[in-house]
Design a protein around this motif. Structure first.
Motif, PDB file in Angstrom:
ATOM      1  N   ARG A   1       0.817  -0.907  -0.496  1.00 34.41           N
ATOM      2  CA  ARG A   1       0.244   0.076   0.294  1.00 34.41           C
ATOM      3  C   ARG A   1       0.742   1.422   0.005  1.00 34.41           C
ATOM      4  O   ARG A   1       2.025   1.119   0.748  1.00 34.41           O
ATOM      5  CB  ARG A   1      -0.921   0.028   1.029  1.00 34.41           C
ATOM      6  N   PRO A   2       0.683   2.025  -1.088  1.00 29.10           N
ATOM      7  CA  PRO A   2       0.892   3.676  -0.939  1.00 29.10           C
ATOM      8  C   PRO A   2       1.751   3.871   0.666  1.00 29.10           C
ATOM      9  O   PRO A   2       3.034   4.353   0.870  1.00 29.10           O
ATOM     10  CB  PRO A   2       0.284   4.354  -1.578  1.00 29.10           C
ATOM     11  N   GLU A   3       1.014   3.694   1.103  1.00 33.94           N
ATOM     12  CA  GLU A   3       1.138   4.384   2.371  1.00 33.94           C
ATOM     13  C   GLU A   3       2.589   3.871   3.645  1.00 33.94           C
ATOM     14  O   GLU A   3       3.629   4.430   4.032  1.00 33.94           O
ATOM     15  CB  GLU A   3      -0.005   4.781   4.004  1.00 33.94           C
ATOM     16  N   ASN A   4       2.770   2.400   3.512  1.00 40.97           N
ATOM     17  CA  ASN A   4       3.296   1.584   3.845  1.00 40.97           C
ATOM     18  C   ASN A   4       4.945   1.793   3.457  1.00 40.97           C
ATOM     19  O   ASN A   4       6.121   2.001   3.838  1.00 40.97           O
ATOM     20  CB  ASN A   4       3.313  -0.102   3.404  1.00 40.97           C
ATOM     21  N   VAL A   5       5.091   2.453   1.903  1.00 48.36           N
ATOM     22  CA  VAL A   5       6.107   2.918   0.732  1.00 48.36           C
ATOM     23  C   VAL A   5       6.962   3.643   1.235  1.00 48.36           C
ATOM     24  O   VAL A   5       7.579   4.094   1.630  1.00 48.36           O
ATOM     25  CB  VAL A   5       5.512   2.550  -0.705  1.00 48.36           C
ATOM     26  N   LEU A   6       5.501   4.879   1.709  1.00 45.39           N
ATOM     27  CA  LEU A   6       6.066   6.266   2.085  1.00 45.39           C
ATOM     28  C   LEU A   6       6.627   5.920   2.921  1.00 45.39           C
ATOM     29  O   LEU A   6       7.929   6.796   3.067  1.00 45.39           O
ATOM     30  CB  LEU A   6       5.266   7.047   2.176  1.00 45.39           C
ATOM     31  N   ALA A   7       6.682   4.972   4.450  1.00 43.52           N
ATOM     32  CA  ALA A   7       7.661   4.717   5.905  1.00 43.52           C
ATOM     33  C   ALA A   7       8.002   4.677   5.577  1.00 43.52           C
ATOM     34  O   ALA A   7       9.472   5.216   6.414  1.00 43.52           O
ATOM     35  CB  ALA A   7       5.958   4.204   6.066  1.00 43.52           C
ATOM     36  N   LEU A   8       8.682   3.020   4.340  1.00 41.33           N
ATOM     37  CA  LEU A   8       9.900   2.688   4.490  1.00 41.33           C
ATOM     38  C   LEU A   8      10.747   3.121   3.573  1.00 41.33           C
ATOM     39  O   LEU A   8      11.550   3.266   3.889  1.00 41.33           O
ATOM     40  CB  LEU A   8       9.470   1.517   3.982  1.00 41.33           C
ATOM     41  N   VAL A   9      10.146   4.316   2.436  1.00 37.23           N
ATOM     42  CA  VAL A   9      11.543   4.959   2.389  1.00 37.23           C
ATOM     43  C   VAL A   9      12.012   6.573   2.916  1.00 37.23           C
ATOM     44  O   VAL A   9      13.323   6.655   2.812  1.00 37.23           O
ATOM     45  CB  VAL A   9      10.962   5.185   0.657  1.00 37.23           C
ATOM     46  N   SER A  10      10.971   6.938   3.780  1.00 34.40           N
ATOM     47  CA  SER A  10      11.714   8.097   4.733  1.00 34.40           C
ATOM     48  C   SER A  10      12.417   7.205   5.223  1.00 34.40           C
ATOM     49  O   SER A  10      13.141   7.428   5.839  1.00 34.40           O
ATOM     50  CB  SER A  10      10.165   9.020   4.938  1.00 34.40           C
ATOM     51  N   ALA A  11      11.945   5.195   6.861  1.00 36.44           N
ATOM     52  CA  ALA A  11      12.953   5.655   7.203  1.00 36.44           C
ATOM     53  C   ALA A  11      13.739   5.151   6.967  1.00 36.44           C
ATOM     54  O   ALA A  11      14.897   5.222   7.949  1.00 36.44           O
ATOM     55  CB  ALA A  11      11.862   4.164   7.939  1.00 36.44           C
TER      56      ALA A  11
END
Ligand code: PLP
Length: 373
Positions: A357-367
């Motif tokens: 899901r997009p929100e998970n990818v965003l969280a992962l990429v920023s972390a």
């Protein structure tokens, strides 16, 4: 001995973006708190029918012999390998990743001889190399891994590979553990005789009921075996009495896992299998763009990029364990490192099922960006 004093279960909150398991959809979790019925209850028999129908949809097959095997992916893998391999059979297996080696180990235990088609870890199999291996070894069975979780490599050209095998009168076993329900897979159209999978990857179930499908040609070989399958538990000639028309007791089905799988497959059917493949490509594509913007590269070439498992090359001098630990401890995000020949060289980032899901990818990429800074 004192009574153990064990506290109430309270695992930490995690975002599962590793090689599996993936995050489980709340509807699937809810299905697992449904009260049990007996495994021969007429209502459970209907549930088994539903699961078989849904599995055929997800595998894109009309195969009658389509069932969940009790156990994790290795159980459906061993069911495929042990039932198809008769003592003395030669089985061609892939040398381009960790799970080809597991396949070889299972072949040897089943009394067959495993021979390898070689390719570097991280590359797919080359049809010319498969053809050459057929000419050299004349195998009875050809096994390949559609989505190699250890390297993040998708095997393209599947119909070409299955045609080579069929021209040599061999049966084809496909490992679809990290592709089923997330990456385009067409069992019948692509000429795959046997495909096995797991439910904790792109289907986002807790592990425990592992999809398996065999066409009639493969099942004929199983039923005509001269020696019984060495595993009683995974013997498909016995299991068919439970999953076939008779519905006779073989072993007690893991009822809760079957409930969960049914709900997970219902979610796939509601989304539509093609839409689901497209979602995995889209969301993992955003992940790819994110790591690219950080100056990192994926290990596989574009043509064999595997959206469900993204193998990101580690920058020089960065220790994979440090990155993995920081993501888990500081952000609660699970990813994994490389295995075998790629150990210490890549990060393996899953984008599977409910985790994709997009929100998970965003969280992962920023972390990941913060961790690598
Ligand atoms: N095959 C592949 C490609 C896998 O990724 C895995 C597990 O990660 C397996 C087989 C074995 O499945 P399990 O660990 O569920 O037994």
């Amino acid at each position: 001995m004192d009574r153990p004093r064990v506290g109430e279960l309270s695992p930490p909150d995690r975002l599962l973006m590793g090689p599996g398991p993936s995050d489980v959809h709340p509807r699937v979790l809810r299905s697992m708190s449904t009260p049990l019925v007996g495994h021969l209850d007429p209502s459970f028999v209907e549930i088994m029918d539903d699961v078989q129908e849904l599995l055929r949809y997800v595998f894109r097959t009309d195969n009658q012999w389509t069932i969940p095997v009790s156990g994790t992916g290795s159980a459906s893998m061993e069911a495929a390998v042990a039932n198809l391999t008769e003592p003395g059979d030669t089985v061609l297996v892939p040398g381009n990743g960790y799970f080809g080696e597991r396949m070889a180990a299972m072949v040897e235990r089943a009394g067959g001889e495993a021979v390898f088609v070689e390719a570097p870890w991280g590359d797919p199999l080359d049809p010319a190399a498969v053809e050459a291996a057929f000419d050299r070894h004349q195998p009875d069975i050809f096994g390949f891994v559609h989505a190699e979780t250890s390297t993040g490599t998708l095997q393209p050209n599947v119909p070409e590979l299955t045609s080579i095998a069929h021209e040599h009168d061999a049966l084809v076993i496909a490992d679809t553990v990290t592709s089923l329900g997330g990456v385009e897979l067409r069992v019948d159209e692509w000429g795959i005789d046997v495909a096995y999978s797991a439910d904790q990857k792109c289907l986002s179930c807790p592990p425990g009921a592992s999809p398996l499908t065999l066409n009639d040609r493969a099942m004929d070989k199983v039923l005509a075996r001269e020696t019984p399958v060495r595993s009683w538990y995974l013997d498909l000639s016995l299991l068919q009495e439970y999953w076939g028309d008779e519905r006779a007791y073989h072993h007690t089905a893991p009822i809760t896992n079957v409930y969960a799988l049914r709900e997970a497959l219902r979610l796939v059917a509601e989304e539509g299998i093609e839409n689901r493949w497209a979602r995995h490509r889209r969301v993992a594509g955003a992940l790819k763009a994110g790591v690219d913007a950080m100056g990192l590269a994926l290990n596989p070439e574009e043509d064999w990029w595997l959206p469900s498992l993204n193998a990101v090359r580690l920058p020089a001098g960065v220790d994979d364990g440090t990155v993995i630990d920081a993501l888990l401890e500081e952000y609660g995000i699970e990813i994994a490192g490389g295995l075998g020949d790629l150990s210490g060289e890549i990060l393996r980032i899953g984008c599977m099922g409910h985790s994709a899901r997009p929100e998970n990818v965003l969280a992962l990429v920023s972390a990941l960006g913060n961790t690598l800074e």
